[in-house]
Motif scaffolding. Structure first.
Motif, PDB file in Angstrom:
ATOM      1  N   SER A   1     -13.055  12.628 -13.083  1.00  0.00           N
ATOM      2  CA  SER A   1     -12.742  11.728 -11.979  1.00  0.00           C
ATOM      3  C   SER A   1     -13.301  12.354 -10.706  1.00  0.00           C
ATOM      4  O   SER A   1     -13.717  13.515 -10.704  1.00  0.00           O
ATOM      5  CB  SER A   1     -11.233  11.483 -11.886  1.00  0.00           C
ATOM      6  OG  SER A   1     -10.545  12.671 -11.615  1.00  0.00           O
ATOM      7  N   PHE A   2     -13.306  11.577  -9.628  1.00  0.00           N
ATOM      8  CA  PHE A   2     -13.974  12.006  -8.400  1.00  0.00           C
ATOM      9  C   PHE A   2     -13.064  11.804  -7.202  1.00  0.00           C
ATOM     10  O   PHE A   2     -12.495  10.733  -7.015  1.00  0.00           O
ATOM     11  CB  PHE A   2     -15.279  11.225  -8.227  1.00  0.00           C
ATOM     12  CG  PHE A   2     -16.259  11.481  -9.328  1.00  0.00           C
ATOM     13  CD1 PHE A   2     -17.230  12.453  -9.174  1.00  0.00           C
ATOM     14  CD2 PHE A   2     -16.192  10.776 -10.513  1.00  0.00           C
ATOM     15  CE1 PHE A   2     -18.125  12.705 -10.204  1.00  0.00           C
ATOM     16  CE2 PHE A   2     -17.083  11.023 -11.548  1.00  0.00           C
ATOM     17  CZ  PHE A   2     -18.055  11.991 -11.394  1.00  0.00           C
ATOM     18  N   HIS A   3     -12.962  12.866  -6.387  1.00  0.00           N
ATOM     19  CA  HIS A   3     -12.098  12.881  -5.207  1.00  0.00           C
ATOM     20  C   HIS A   3     -12.971  12.910  -3.964  1.00  0.00           C
ATOM     21  O   HIS A   3     -13.798  13.812  -3.791  1.00  0.00           O
ATOM     22  CB  HIS A   3     -11.205  14.124  -5.246  1.00  0.00           C
ATOM     23  CG  HIS A   3     -10.345  14.295  -4.042  1.00  0.00           C
ATOM     24  ND1 HIS A   3      -9.206  13.556  -3.831  1.00  0.00           N
ATOM     25  CD2 HIS A   3     -10.458  15.123  -2.975  1.00  0.00           C
ATOM     26  CE1 HIS A   3      -8.644  13.928  -2.687  1.00  0.00           C
ATOM     27  NE2 HIS A   3      -9.391  14.875  -2.146  1.00  0.00           N
ATOM     28  N   GLY A   4     -12.790  11.933  -3.074  1.00  0.00           N
ATOM     29  CA  GLY A   4     -13.532  11.890  -1.822  1.00  0.00           C
ATOM     30  C   GLY A   4     -12.714  12.473  -0.691  1.00  0.00           C
ATOM     31  O   GLY A   4     -11.515  12.214  -0.582  1.00  0.00           O
ATOM     32  N   THR A   5     -13.363  13.273   0.157  1.00  0.00           N
ATOM     33  CA  THR A   5     -12.666  13.924   1.266  1.00  0.00           C
ATOM     34  C   THR A   5     -13.677  14.250   2.363  1.00  0.00           C
ATOM     35  O   THR A   5     -14.861  13.925   2.247  1.00  0.00           O
ATOM     36  CB  THR A   5     -11.939  15.195   0.771  1.00  0.00           C
ATOM     37  OG1 THR A   5     -11.128  15.706   1.827  1.00  0.00           O
ATOM     38  CG2 THR A   5     -12.896  16.263   0.291  1.00  0.00           C
ATOM     39  N   THR A   6     -13.238  14.905   3.408  1.00  0.00           N
ATOM     40  CA  THR A   6     -14.172  15.368   4.432  1.00  0.00           C
ATOM     41  C   THR A   6     -14.920  16.582   3.877  1.00  0.00           C
ATOM     42  O   THR A   6     -14.389  17.331   3.051  1.00  0.00           O
ATOM     43  CB  THR A   6     -13.445  15.761   5.725  1.00  0.00           C
ATOM     44  OG1 THR A   6     -12.500  16.785   5.430  1.00  0.00           O
ATOM     45  CG2 THR A   6     -12.731  14.567   6.335  1.00  0.00           C
TER      46      THR A   6
ATOM     47  N   CYS B   1       1.837   7.109  -0.753  1.00  0.00           N
ATOM     48  CA  CYS B   1       0.606   6.374  -1.063  1.00  0.00           C
ATOM     49  C   CYS B   1       0.861   5.310  -2.132  1.00  0.00           C
ATOM     50  O   CYS B   1       1.876   5.331  -2.815  1.00  0.00           O
ATOM     51  CB  CYS B   1      -0.471   7.349  -1.520  1.00  0.00           C
ATOM     52  SG  CYS B   1      -0.972   8.498  -0.219  1.00  0.00           S
ATOM     53  N   ASP B   2      -0.089   4.413  -2.284  1.00  0.00           N
ATOM     54  CA  ASP B   2       0.079   3.207  -3.102  1.00  0.00           C
ATOM     55  C   ASP B   2       0.497   3.463  -4.549  1.00  0.00           C
ATOM     56  O   ASP B   2       1.217   2.656  -5.133  1.00  0.00           O
ATOM     57  CB  ASP B   2      -1.216   2.393  -3.126  1.00  0.00           C
ATOM     58  CG  ASP B   2      -1.602   1.880  -1.747  1.00  0.00           C
ATOM     59  OD1 ASP B   2      -0.894   2.173  -0.766  1.00  0.00           O
ATOM     60  OD2 ASP B   2      -2.626   1.186  -1.656  1.00  0.00           O
ATOM     61  N   LEU B   3       0.032   4.534  -5.159  1.00  0.00           N
ATOM     62  CA  LEU B   3       0.375   4.834  -6.550  1.00  0.00           C
ATOM     63  C   LEU B   3       1.266   6.073  -6.660  1.00  0.00           C
ATOM     64  O   LEU B   3       1.299   6.733  -7.692  1.00  0.00           O
ATOM     65  CB  LEU B   3      -0.900   5.011  -7.392  1.00  0.00           C
ATOM     66  CG  LEU B   3      -1.770   3.765  -7.535  1.00  0.00           C
ATOM     67  CD1 LEU B   3      -3.071   4.092  -8.269  1.00  0.00           C
ATOM     68  CD2 LEU B   3      -1.020   2.649  -8.241  1.00  0.00           C
ATOM     69  N   GLY B   4       1.974   6.378  -5.596  1.00  0.00           N
ATOM     70  CA  GLY B   4       2.885   7.515  -5.619  1.00  0.00           C
ATOM     71  C   GLY B   4       2.220   8.800  -5.169  1.00  0.00           C
ATOM     72  O   GLY B   4       1.120   8.795  -4.622  1.00  0.00           O
ATOM     73  N   CYS B   5       2.879   9.908  -5.420  1.00  0.00           N
ATOM     74  CA  CYS B   5       2.415  11.219  -4.956  1.00  0.00           C
ATOM     75  C   CYS B   5       1.412  11.820  -5.929  1.00  0.00           C
ATOM     76  O   CYS B   5       1.558  11.660  -7.139  1.00  0.00           O
ATOM     77  CB  CYS B   5       3.606  12.160  -4.799  1.00  0.00           C
ATOM     78  SG  CYS B   5       4.794  11.577  -3.576  1.00  0.00           S
ATOM     79  N   GLY B   6       0.449  12.534  -5.393  1.00  0.00           N
ATOM     80  CA  GLY B   6      -0.526  13.208  -6.228  1.00  0.00           C
ATOM     81  C   GLY B   6      -1.890  13.257  -5.565  1.00  0.00           C
ATOM     82  O   GLY B   6      -2.061  12.891  -4.404  1.00  0.00           O
ATOM     83  N   VAL B   7      -2.867  13.719  -6.324  1.00  0.00           N
ATOM     84  CA  VAL B   7      -4.254  13.810  -5.871  1.00  0.00           C
ATOM     85  C   VAL B   7      -4.962  12.544  -6.344  1.00  0.00           C
ATOM     86  O   VAL B   7      -5.032  12.276  -7.548  1.00  0.00           O
ATOM     87  CB  VAL B   7      -4.951  15.059  -6.451  1.00  0.00           C
ATOM     88  CG1 VAL B   7      -6.417  15.088  -6.045  1.00  0.00           C
ATOM     89  CG2 VAL B   7      -4.236  16.321  -6.006  1.00  0.00           C
ATOM     90  N   TYR B   8      -5.490  11.789  -5.400  1.00  0.00           N
ATOM     91  CA  TYR B   8      -6.129  10.514  -5.711  1.00  0.00           C
ATOM     92  C   TYR B   8      -7.601  10.710  -6.025  1.00  0.00           C
ATOM     93  O   TYR B   8      -8.332  11.358  -5.269  1.00  0.00           O
ATOM     94  CB  TYR B   8      -5.969   9.537  -4.541  1.00  0.00           C
ATOM     95  CG  TYR B   8      -4.615   8.885  -4.531  1.00  0.00           C
ATOM     96  CD1 TYR B   8      -4.480   7.528  -4.769  1.00  0.00           C
ATOM     97  CD2 TYR B   8      -3.462   9.633  -4.320  1.00  0.00           C
ATOM     98  CE1 TYR B   8      -3.228   6.925  -4.785  1.00  0.00           C
ATOM     99  CE2 TYR B   8      -2.217   9.048  -4.335  1.00  0.00           C
ATOM    100  CZ  TYR B   8      -2.104   7.693  -4.569  1.00  0.00           C
ATOM    101  OH  TYR B   8      -0.874   7.106  -4.598  1.00  0.00           O
TER     102      TYR B   8
ATOM    103  N   ALA C   1     -15.646   7.243  -4.565  1.00  0.00           N
ATOM    104  CA  ALA C   1     -15.023   8.377  -3.870  1.00  0.00           C
ATOM    105  C   ALA C   1     -15.735   8.674  -2.554  1.00  0.00           C
ATOM    106  O   ALA C   1     -15.099   8.908  -1.525  1.00  0.00           O
ATOM    107  CB  ALA C   1     -15.025   9.605  -4.773  1.00  0.00           C
ATOM    108  N   ARG C   2     -17.076   8.653  -2.573  1.00  0.00           N
ATOM    109  CA  ARG C   2     -17.848   8.924  -1.348  1.00  0.00           C
ATOM    110  C   ARG C   2     -17.595   7.834  -0.314  1.00  0.00           C
ATOM    111  O   ARG C   2     -17.353   8.115   0.860  1.00  0.00           O
ATOM    112  CB  ARG C   2     -19.331   9.030  -1.664  1.00  0.00           C
ATOM    113  CG  ARG C   2     -20.158   9.413  -0.433  1.00  0.00           C
ATOM    114  CD  ARG C   2     -21.560   9.834  -0.766  1.00  0.00           C
ATOM    115  NE  ARG C   2     -21.646  10.863  -1.769  1.00  0.00           N
ATOM    116  CZ  ARG C   2     -21.387  12.158  -1.592  1.00  0.00           C
ATOM    117  NH1 ARG C   2     -21.001  12.576  -0.397  1.00  0.00           N
ATOM    118  NH2 ARG C   2     -21.501  13.032  -2.571  1.00  0.00           N
TER     119      ARG C   2
END
Length: 191
Positions: free
Chosen positions: A3-8, A36-43, A59-60
């Motif tokens: 899976s892919f996580h987008g961030t700064t 957050c919309d689907l609860g707590c965790g790393v999206y 993600a980007r």
């Protein structure tokens, strides 16, 4: 599974070095923060069965639209997250009709509690969106309606254009990592 996580861009190296961090429901609730919309965790974003949208691109674009909204001139980053391939991981699929039905029944029983939590949340952009699903999910897990999963996923709609629209039709699948021990590896995705 990947899976892919987008961030700064500035957050990529600290995450790779020190892992992800997130507040649990108790801390979020105590600090009057919106869940957050689907609860707590790393999206993250992951492949769906249609293969129409690219999870790394989602993600980007998410990072460009949301994580970087106050610093448009700074670059964004994407982290590819590998999830361990083991049967020991508890997965909660909210696209499963049975889970959807259970959540709908839970909402009927928990609506007053959801409303009370929402009223206490700090007034910010997340609160103005008024998506209370994350509160519902956390309360349902807390009440043992669902076992606390290591990861959960659902097809969702993420607004990626200039206009912050909403839609009832998904454009990708979000995967939320709730147990960081299921992560097998993380690498920076090159632009």
């Amino acid at each position: 599974m990947e899976s892919f996580h987008g961030t700064t861009a500035q957050c990529v190296e600290p995450i790779l070095r020190n892992n992800f961090k997130f507040d649990d429901f108790i801390k979020m609730n105590r600090n009057n923060k919106m869940i957050c919309d689907l609860g707590c965790g790393v999206y993250t974003f992951c492949e769906d069965e249609y293969g129409i949208s690219s999870p790394d691109k989602m993600a980007r674009e998410y990072a460009e639209n949301y994580r970087n909204q106050f610093t448009k001139d700074k670059p964004c980053g994407v982290i590819k997250v590998s999830i361990k391939d083991t049967d020991d991981i508890l997965v909660l699929n909210f696209d499963d009709p049975n889970n959807n039905k259970r959540l709908r029944k839970a909402r009927q029983n928990l609506q007053q509690r959801i409303d009370n939590i929402y009223k206490k949340v700090q007034n910010n952009g997340a609160k103005r969106r008024a998506n209370l699903d994350g509160i519902l999910i956390e309360l349902a897990i807390n009440k043992n309606i669902f076992e606390n999963p290591d990861i959960l996923y659902k097809e969702t709609y993420t607004s990626l254009g200039e206009v912050k629209d909403i839609s009832s039709f998904p454009n990708g699948r979000e995967l939320v990592i709730r147990n960081l021990n299921v992560i097998d590896g993380k690498v920076k995705v090159q632009s």
